[in-house]
Design an enzyme around this catalytic site. Structure first.
Site, PDB file in Angstrom:
ATOM      1  N   HIS A 101      14.128  80.395  -1.412  1.00 37.44           N
ATOM      2  CA  HIS A 101      14.302  79.921  -0.040  1.00 37.44           C
ATOM      3  C   HIS A 101      13.217  78.923   0.330  1.00 37.44           C
ATOM      4  O   HIS A 101      12.240  78.737  -0.399  1.00 37.44           O
ATOM      5  CB  HIS A 101      14.278  81.095   0.952  1.00 37.44           C
ATOM      6  CG  HIS A 101      12.959  81.801   1.032  1.00 37.44           C
ATOM      7  ND1 HIS A 101      12.510  82.638   0.029  1.00 37.44           N
ATOM      8  CD2 HIS A 101      11.984  81.795   1.980  1.00 37.44           C
ATOM      9  CE1 HIS A 101      11.327  83.122   0.365  1.00 37.44           C
ATOM     10  NE2 HIS A 101      10.986  82.621   1.535  1.00 37.44           N
ATOM     11  N   ASP A 103      10.869  78.287   3.787  1.00 32.44           N
ATOM     12  CA  ASP A 103      10.529  78.954   5.033  1.00 32.44           C
ATOM     13  C   ASP A 103      11.002  78.165   6.248  1.00 32.44           C
ATOM     14  O   ASP A 103      10.779  76.950   6.351  1.00 32.44           O
ATOM     15  CB  ASP A 103       9.007  79.138   5.141  1.00 32.44           C
ATOM     16  CG  ASP A 103       8.473  80.186   4.184  1.00 32.44           C
ATOM     17  OD1 ASP A 103       9.252  81.051   3.750  1.00 32.44           O
ATOM     18  OD2 ASP A 103       7.265  80.126   3.882  1.00 32.44           O
ATOM     19  N   HIS A 256      10.561  78.709  -2.815  1.00 33.30           N
ATOM     20  CA  HIS A 256       9.741  79.733  -3.461  1.00 33.30           C
ATOM     21  C   HIS A 256      10.492  81.061  -3.507  1.00 33.30           C
ATOM     22  O   HIS A 256      11.497  81.251  -2.824  1.00 33.30           O
ATOM     23  CB  HIS A 256       8.377  79.896  -2.788  1.00 33.30           C
ATOM     24  CG  HIS A 256       8.436  80.283  -1.345  1.00 33.30           C
ATOM     25  ND1 HIS A 256       8.748  79.399  -0.341  1.00 33.30           N
ATOM     26  CD2 HIS A 256       8.210  81.478  -0.723  1.00 33.30           C
ATOM     27  CE1 HIS A 256       8.715  80.013   0.830  1.00 33.30           C
ATOM     28  NE2 HIS A 256       8.406  81.281   0.629  1.00 33.30           N
TER      29      HIS A 256
END
Length: 280
Positions: A101, A103, A256
């Protein structure tokens, strides 16, 4: 001070360890510029032995890059709403961030970057992986680049933080609000980095719902192709945490993934997120 700073790349794709910086101290403008340059060049940077980084100093370092985010769906640390206490207890099965994903892409102005400080780590496991989305874009064919350049994607937290989402379940340690009615925002599929001018892919499995003007069913094959493409091993780096380690990654150019391979052990991290601007 900047003359003593060493930047040591950890992979061919992205990531570098910064030696000679105490984040709990006062960074000179020269030292800050060296750290900022490494951040832009390597997309995620790491610092070891930052055991003196208090919550106040953690926030102060983040504020050198911009204002700090208060997460809309996860309660922050007592007395420090800008800091997320990311804790997984030994008996818990699900971790926070356990999937590829970016953030906060579910915001109208997504995050610039995130700064994660390790307080307590398992004896092994719990590594984090990052993937370089500039490299992922560069590896596409010219035809697909042209197609994607005209597309916009819809991002929302309603899936991940909805009743069936990973971020809303099985974490007694974090106070998470379910958001089945979270707003939706439009972002370009190909994003231009506001500081470097480089193009990169800006979709992710957690928060990208579908393409604007396409149904979810129509969007799924192409999104799935991009999701598989973006996490190829040659675009990634991997970091093994130690207590006191800090990672600072650019959410405008990376994905990440926090590995969940330390069942029976406690992991405690603190995250500060720097606000960004609207993608273009």
């Amino acid at each position: 001070m900047a003359r003593t700073i060493e930047v040591q790349p950890i992979s061919g794709a992205l990531g570098a360890e910064i030696v000679g910086v105490d984040l709990a101290g006062e960074l000179s403008n020269e030292a800050f510029d060296a750290v900022h340059r490494a951040f832009l060049d390597h997309h995620v940077i790491f610092f070891r032995d930052q055991n003196n980084l208090t919550p106040e100093k953690h926030k102060a370092f983040g504020r050198r890059f911009g204002t700090l985010n208060v997460h809309p769906y996860v309660k922050g640390m007592d007395g420090h709403p800008e800091i997320l206490e990311i804790i997984k207890e030994p008996e818990e099965k699900t971790n926070f961030g356990g999937g590829w994903h970016t953030d906060m892409s579910f915001l109208e102005e997504p995050a610039l970057g995130s700064i994660l400080h390790a307080i307590e780590v398992p004896p092994c496991g719990g590594d984090t992986l990052w993937a370089n989305q500039h490299m992922a874009y560069d590896a596409l064919s010219d035809g697909l680049k042209q197609t994607l350049g005209g597309l916009t994607a819809i991002h929302s937290a309603k899936g991940e933080y909805g009743p069936k989402g990973q971020s809303a379940h099985n974490r007694q340690s974090m106070d998470t609000t379910m958001a089945p009615d979270a707003p939706e925002f439009e972002h370009p599929v190909v994003r231009t980095h506001p500081e470097t001018g480089r193009k990169g892919l800006y979709v992710n499995p957690a928060f990208t719902m579908h393409f604007k003007g396409w149904t979810r069913r129509e969007s799924r094959p192409l999104l799935n192709y991009l999701f598989e493409h973006c996490r190829q091993e040659q675009f990634t780096c991997r970091f093994r945490w130690e207590a006191g380690s800090v990672a600072f990654w650019d959410n405008r150019s990376t994905w990440h993934f926090a590995l969940n391979d330390y069942q029976g052990h406690r992991r405690h991290m603190r995250r500060v997120t720097v606000n960004g601007d609207r993608p273009f």
